[in-house]
Design a protein around this motif. Sequence first.
Motif, short mmCIF file in Angstrom:
data_model
loop_
_atom_site.label_atom_id
_atom_site.label_comp_id
_atom_site.label_asym_id
_atom_site.label_seq_id
_atom_site.Cartn_x
_atom_site.Cartn_y
_atom_site.Cartn_z
N ASN A 74 -10.92 0.72 -4.74
CA ASN A 74 -9.36 0.58 -4.28
C ASN A 74 -8.96 0.60 -5.56
N LEU A 75 -7.89 0.91 -5.07
CA LEU A 75 -7.37 1.88 -6.95
C LEU A 75 -5.84 1.03 -7.06
N TYR A 76 -5.58 0.86 -8.08
CA TYR A 76 -4.00 0.16 -7.96
C TYR A 76 -3.13 1.08 -9.14
N LEU A 77 -1.89 1.05 -9.05
CA LEU A 77 -0.21 1.60 -9.51
C LEU A 77 0.36 0.03 -9.87
N LEU A 78 0.03 0.14 -11.17
CA LEU A 78 1.46 -0.57 -12.02
C LEU A 78 2.52 0.04 -12.48
N ILE A 82 0.63 -1.57 -6.66
CA ILE A 82 0.39 -0.66 -4.70
C ILE A 82 -0.92 -0.36 -5.17
N GLN A 83 -1.65 -0.49 -4.04
CA GLN A 83 -2.94 -0.74 -3.86
C GLN A 83 -3.01 0.95 -3.66
N ILE A 84 -4.33 1.02 -3.88
CA ILE A 84 -4.57 3.12 -3.12
C ILE A 84 -6.11 2.64 -2.58
N THR A 85 -6.04 2.71 -0.98
CA THR A 85 -7.77 2.49 -0.93
C THR A 85 -8.12 4.10 -0.32
N GLY A 100 0.64 -1.37 -0.01
CA GLY A 100 -0.16 -0.37 -0.25
C GLY A 100 1.19 1.30 0.17
N ILE A 101 -0.05 2.14 -0.45
CA ILE A 101 1.18 3.84 -0.28
C ILE A 101 1.40 3.71 1.23
N ASP A 102 2.09 4.68 1.78
CA ASP A 102 3.27 4.92 3.45
C ASP A 102 2.24 6.70 3.56
N ASP A 115 -6.53 6.02 2.12
CA ASP A 115 -5.50 6.28 2.06
C ASP A 115 -5.66 7.81 0.64
N ILE A 116 -6.48 8.29 0.60
CA ILE A 116 -6.66 9.38 -0.18
C ILE A 116 -6.83 9.62 0.75
#
Length: 638
Positions: free
Chosen positions: A470-474, A623-626, A331-333, A629-630
């Motif tokens: 959930n978004l995903y960034l590849l 990376i998963q972005i929930t 995930g993002i920190d 997180d946002i």
Amino acid sequence: MIELLSSETIQKIAAGEVIERPGSIVKELVENSIDAKADSITVEIKDGGKSFIQIIDNGSGIHKDDLLMAFKRHATSKLKEFDDLYQIYSLGFRGEALASVAAAADVSIKTKTENETAGAFLNIHNGIFSDITPIAMNRGTVLTITNLFESIPVRKKFLRKDSTEANIITNMMYRFAFSNTNISFKYIKDNRVVFETVQGSLKENLRELFDSSLVDNMVEINIKNKNYRFFGLTSNNNYYRGNRGLQYLFINGRYVENKDIQRAVEDNYTSVIPNGKYPVFQLFLEISPSLIDVNIHPNKQKVKINIIDDILRDIKEEFAKQLKSGIEIPGIDIRKKAPEVKRLENIAADQEKEIIEKVYGKKDSLTKDSYNLFKPIHQINDKKIERILPLEENQELLIEDTKIISKPLVKKFHVEEKEIPYSSSQINFHQDETEDKRLEKPAFPKLDNCTIITVLYDTYILFKETGKENLYLLDQHAAHERILFEKFTENYKNNSISSQQLISPVILTMKEDEIRAFEENRSIFERLGYELDLFDDSHLILRAFPVVLGNIEGEKLLIEIFDSFGGSDKDIDSLRNKIIMKSCKAAVKAGDHLSALEIESLLKQLSAAEYPFTCPHGRPTLIQITKTDIEKIFSRIK
């Protein structure tokens, strides 16, 4: 003139082998408490253990009639003859600890067994024993050690500063606390309680002693064999350290150092965590004492294992399968605090402009892409990148505006967590092996209903599962590296690495030992994708190299092979990994334009990979972005 040494001198020399520092005393005495079946142990130290050490336990105690004998060298209740060493499960057995402590420091002991009406007290000062006197106390033992090395000033001079000696003891106490889940530990340093545990599971102890993030990122390992059991917890791809400080290995409850097992475990993390980082593990080996030798050094941290090759093979084959069940999408920190900006109400226009530029930067310093990060999918360049493999002919592909649907479907997987009880007293070495439940891969985002949103900077593919938040960034480069890595690895296993023939063969001048290495290991070079022949006594002729490397890289790596080649399995694995890592240079790069079809193919191949969430260098591919997180980024929630 040759003379016999006095008994006092012999005692002090022998004590130096066992008691090297305050930590040695703590180790020996806590192990005695564990062997005495204590379920509550308190350790207190002051000044790094130099001036004061106290161990309190509720174990079986020492009978008053045995108290003086307990302080004689090689007096022990744990074995009677040498062959007993190969059937012993206790942590101590040499009968040296108490005698060595008494020779190196002042000691007082209070102890009582279950059947005695009163306890016994004994004081030892400068090696002189007091009379044993009765004392009122509960069952157990209280040992107090003071004035360490006062009678051996040369040893005292080499002790390190208090904080260093205290840290050594603290690390040791952490090992004792989490590895003995059936014992409550209390550790006090300089009148301050450092930690206090209760009887529980390994995970509960780790959560109490370290932090929740470590426990949440641990994977259960359980390898069974008719001769041993290898089990415990190891970190997944999201938790690693810059050193080996949190790597713990125990054999029959005893903390040991074993480079072979350590290396075998770490090898499973190649391409799973970043290069130069180390996994965290707490692993236990339960094995018949007849198959190990712990009588190598007084500290018993070096152990020889008769069947080490079998254990290493099982770790290599089974560990990776079980580790795979715990691999997760990073995930993002959210750690960097968002800048605080004054409210712009009632602020002059020039002040408003100044504040905006201070926080976000000047407008002309922003790149063009900063204003248009989200490029619609229909604007993505359709230029073909041939390095990404096409879809299979029988695969259906549907593109509707921004939606890409791929069939066949990728199934969602489920990972089940279990607690690991540890009890060294319940070892069964001959139980029938049961077939382990097949481990499933962690869930990769489902591609049957995947929506591609955009590609950022021609590098990062942003997508989501339809109907989910959930978004995903590849990272397209990291993802393609992983695909090529596993493809080459599979080809290596199947002896099917493709070779590229050279138009003009290359003549290589070699040394005599290199020629000999080639002749002895010709098949290895062929398996790695090289076609080499002996030209004469000092030259080889190179006709082909691994196609994935390209000409220049192929020749460079061949020289590296001859520079480091030793012929062992370790060397061969190292060479294979070098080739695989270099093969990643063929992956698509950041900034390469991919068509919608190529993005679909990339996602499909990555979802089928063994370890889809990291590149071969251990960096995340995805990376998963929930939503949470946002919301944290915008300070909507804490």
